[in-house]
Design a protein around this motif. Structure first.
Motif, PDB file in Angstrom:
ATOM      1  N   SER A 104      12.047  -2.211   0.245  1.00 21.84           N
ATOM      2  CA  SER A 104      10.211  -1.162   0.120  1.00 21.84           C
ATOM      3  C   SER A 104       9.174  -2.630   0.735  1.00 21.84           C
ATOM      4  O   SER A 104       8.209  -2.053   0.849  1.00 21.84           O
ATOM      5  CB  SER A 104      10.228  -1.150  -1.049  1.00 21.84           C
ATOM      6  OG  SER A 104      10.878   0.441  -1.067  1.00 21.84           O
ATOM      7  N   PRO A 105       8.822  -3.763  -0.269  1.00 25.67           N
ATOM      8  CA  PRO A 105       7.580  -4.546   0.178  1.00 25.67           C
ATOM      9  C   PRO A 105       7.913  -4.256   2.212  1.00 25.67           C
ATOM     10  O   PRO A 105       7.062  -4.822   1.531  1.00 25.67           O
ATOM     11  CB  PRO A 105       8.646  -5.537  -0.553  1.00 25.67           C
ATOM     12  CG  PRO A 105       9.447  -5.836  -1.264  1.00 25.67           C
ATOM     13  CD  PRO A 105       9.980  -4.910  -0.973  1.00 25.67           C
ATOM     14  N   ALA A 108       5.854  -1.785   3.487  1.00 22.52           N
ATOM     15  CA  ALA A 108       4.724  -2.035   2.212  1.00 22.52           C
ATOM     16  C   ALA A 108       3.631  -2.475   3.351  1.00 22.52           C
ATOM     17  O   ALA A 108       2.715  -2.689   3.168  1.00 22.52           O
ATOM     18  CB  ALA A 108       4.493  -1.948   1.709  1.00 22.52           C
ATOM     19  N   ARG A 187       6.939   3.735  -5.397  1.00 17.15           N
ATOM     20  CA  ARG A 187       6.669   1.665  -4.208  1.00 17.15           C
ATOM     21  C   ARG A 187       6.195   2.534  -3.064  1.00 17.15           C
ATOM     22  O   ARG A 187       5.094   2.582  -2.104  1.00 17.15           O
ATOM     23  CB  ARG A 187       7.790   1.055  -4.266  1.00 17.15           C
ATOM     24  CG  ARG A 187       7.138  -0.224  -4.653  1.00 17.15           C
ATOM     25  CD  ARG A 187       8.217  -1.834  -4.138  1.00 17.15           C
ATOM     26  NE  ARG A 187       7.690  -2.250  -3.774  1.00 17.15           N
ATOM     27  CZ  ARG A 187       7.579  -3.668  -3.572  1.00 17.15           C
ATOM     28  NH1 ARG A 187       8.965  -3.730  -4.819  1.00 17.15           N
ATOM     29  NH2 ARG A 187       7.248  -5.173  -3.343  1.00 17.15           N
ATOM     30  N   ASP A 188       7.167   3.730  -2.667  1.00 14.69           N
ATOM     31  CA  ASP A 188       6.458   4.368  -0.895  1.00 14.69           C
ATOM     32  C   ASP A 188       5.449   5.126  -1.353  1.00 14.69           C
ATOM     33  O   ASP A 188       5.102   4.835   0.020  1.00 14.69           O
ATOM     34  CB  ASP A 188       8.039   4.890  -1.125  1.00 14.69           C
ATOM     35  CG  ASP A 188       9.107   4.387  -0.261  1.00 14.69           C
ATOM     36  OD1 ASP A 188       9.624   2.650  -0.717  1.00 14.69           O
ATOM     37  OD2 ASP A 188      10.209   5.005  -0.473  1.00 14.69           O
ATOM     38  N   SER A 190       3.384   4.778  -3.899  1.00 14.37           N
ATOM     39  CA  SER A 190       1.637   3.893  -4.406  1.00 14.37           C
ATOM     40  C   SER A 190       1.190   3.016  -2.936  1.00 14.37           C
ATOM     41  O   SER A 190       0.473   2.371  -3.564  1.00 14.37           O
ATOM     42  CB  SER A 190       2.307   3.402  -5.427  1.00 14.37           C
ATOM     43  OG  SER A 190       2.653   2.532  -5.505  1.00 14.37           O
ATOM     44  N   ARG A 191       2.067   3.260  -2.068  1.00 19.71           N
ATOM     45  CA  ARG A 191       1.190   1.345  -1.599  1.00 19.71           C
ATOM     46  C   ARG A 191       0.192   2.288  -0.663  1.00 19.71           C
ATOM     47  O   ARG A 191       0.136   3.237  -0.187  1.00 19.71           O
ATOM     48  CB  ARG A 191       3.020   1.112  -0.530  1.00 19.71           C
ATOM     49  CG  ARG A 191       3.211   2.009   0.620  1.00 19.71           C
ATOM     50  CD  ARG A 191       4.099   1.649   1.809  1.00 19.71           C
ATOM     51  NE  ARG A 191       4.137   2.817   2.798  1.00 19.71           N
ATOM     52  CZ  ARG A 191       4.821   3.604   2.798  1.00 19.71           C
ATOM     53  NH1 ARG A 191       6.850   2.406   2.528  1.00 19.71           N
ATOM     54  NH2 ARG A 191       5.442   4.320   3.813  1.00 19.71           N
ATOM     55  N   PRO A 195       1.638   5.703   2.508  1.00 16.08           N
ATOM     56  CA  PRO A 195       2.429   6.213   1.641  1.00 16.08           C
ATOM     57  C   PRO A 195       3.121   7.406   2.278  1.00 16.08           C
ATOM     58  O   PRO A 195       2.692   7.696   3.065  1.00 16.08           O
ATOM     59  CB  PRO A 195       1.594   5.989   0.778  1.00 16.08           C
ATOM     60  CG  PRO A 195       0.010   6.487   1.063  1.00 16.08           C
ATOM     61  CD  PRO A 195      -0.701   5.668   2.387  1.00 16.08           C
TER      62      PRO A 195
END
Ligand code: DC
Length: 227
Positions: A104-105, A108, A187-188, A190-191, A195
Motif C-alpha cells: 500500500s505505501p 501511493a 489507503r487506496d 484516500s491517497r 486513488p
C-alpha cells in the motif's frame, strides 16, 4: 487505417473479484490479460527481499529505476502472464501477507506509479487487453472502449479473500482480515496519486452473492453486444 485495439478496464476495491473476472473474460475474448496489482506487488516483494524500506520513497525510487520489470503474456501460467524482475520469474510469492502489507505505501508513491503506469501502457499498446486494477479506467487507459467498476459488500469481500487464504493454508482470523481489507481500502482511496475511483463513464456492477461465471458472462455480453 487499422481498427483501434479493444481495451477493457476493470477497476474495483480489494477482493471485489476484478482479477479473477478479468482473467476469465480475457480468456473468453482471446485478449491479453494483466492484473496491474501484481506490478506494485513485485516492487514490494523485491524491496523486502533486498532490505529496502517500503516507507522510504527515495530508496524505493532508486530500486524501481534499477529494476528490469517485464511482462510476458502466458495465459497458462499461474498469474495468466509471466512477470520477470531482473530476469527472475515471480508469481505466488507476490501474494504473501508481508507483501500485502508492504504494497500500500509503495503504491501511493507518485514516482513508482509513474514508472509502473508506463509499463502498463506499453503492455497495452496496439493489443486487445483486459486490465484489472484501481486506476485503469481513470488514468492508465482513460480511452478504454469498455470500463467496468466492480464492487461487493465488505462481508462478501472478506468471505472471498478468506476462502482464498484458507485454500493457501493461512490461518489468519476473519477479524484480522476484515481490519486489513478496511485499512487497504482506506489507503487506496484516500491517497493523492491516482486513488481508487470509478471513472465517470464506467459501468458499476455489485458482485455480492453473484457467482463469478455469471459476472464474466454479463461483462462478456456487454462487450460483445457493442460493435
Ligand atoms: O489488487 P491488489 O491487491 O493485488 O493490489 C496491490 C496493491 O496495489 C494495492 O495496495 C492497490 C495497488 N494498486 C494500485 O494502486 N493501482 C493499481 N492499478 C493496481 C493495484
Amino acid at each position: 487505417m487499422g481498427v483501434a485495439p479493444r481495451h477493457i478496464a476493470i477497476d474495483g476495491p480489494v477482493a471485489s473479484g476484478k482479477s479473477t473476472v478479468a482473467r476469465l473474460l480475457a480468456a473468453r475474448l482471446h485478449c491479453l490479460f494483466l492484473d496491474t496489482g501484481a506490478l506494485y506487488r513485485a516492487v514490494a516483494y523485491i524491496a523486502l527481499a533486498r532490505g529496502v524500506s517500503p516507507d522510504d520513497p527515495a530508496a524505493v525510487a532508486l530500486l524501481v529505476d534499477s529494476l528490469d520489470l517485464r511482462i510476458q503474456p502466458d495465459i497458462r501460467s499461474a498469474l495468466g502472464y509471466q512477470l520477470l524482475a531482473d530476469g527472475a520469474p515471480l508469481d505466488v510469492e507476490l501474494f504473501s501477507t508481508q507483501v500485502s502489507r508492504a504494497v500500500s505505501p509503495i503504491a501511493a508513491m507518485p514516482y513508482v506509479r509513474e514508472r509502473l503506469i508506463g509499463v502498463q501502457r506499453e503492455f497495452a499498446r496496439g493489443e486487445d487487453v483486459v486490465m484489472a486494477g484501481r486506476d485503469i479506467g481513470t488514468v492508465v487507459l482513460p480511452d478504454a472502449r469498455f470500463k467496468f467498476y466492480l464492487t461487493a459488500s465488505l462481508d462478501a469481500r472478506v468471505d472471498r479473500r478468506l476462502a482464498e487464504l484458507r485454500a493457501g493454508g493461512s490461518s489468519m482470523s476473519r477479524e484480522a482480515l476484515r481490519a486489513e481489507i478496511e485499512r487497504r481500502d482506506l489507503r487506496d482511496s484516500s491517497r493523492a496519486a491516482s486513488p481508487l475511483a470509478k471513472a465517470r463513464d464506467a459501468v458499476e456492477f455489485d458482485t455480492s452473492g453473484i457467482p463469478v461465471e455469471e459476472v464474466v458472462a454479463r461483462l462478456e455480453h456487454a462487450v460483445t453486444s457493442v460493435r
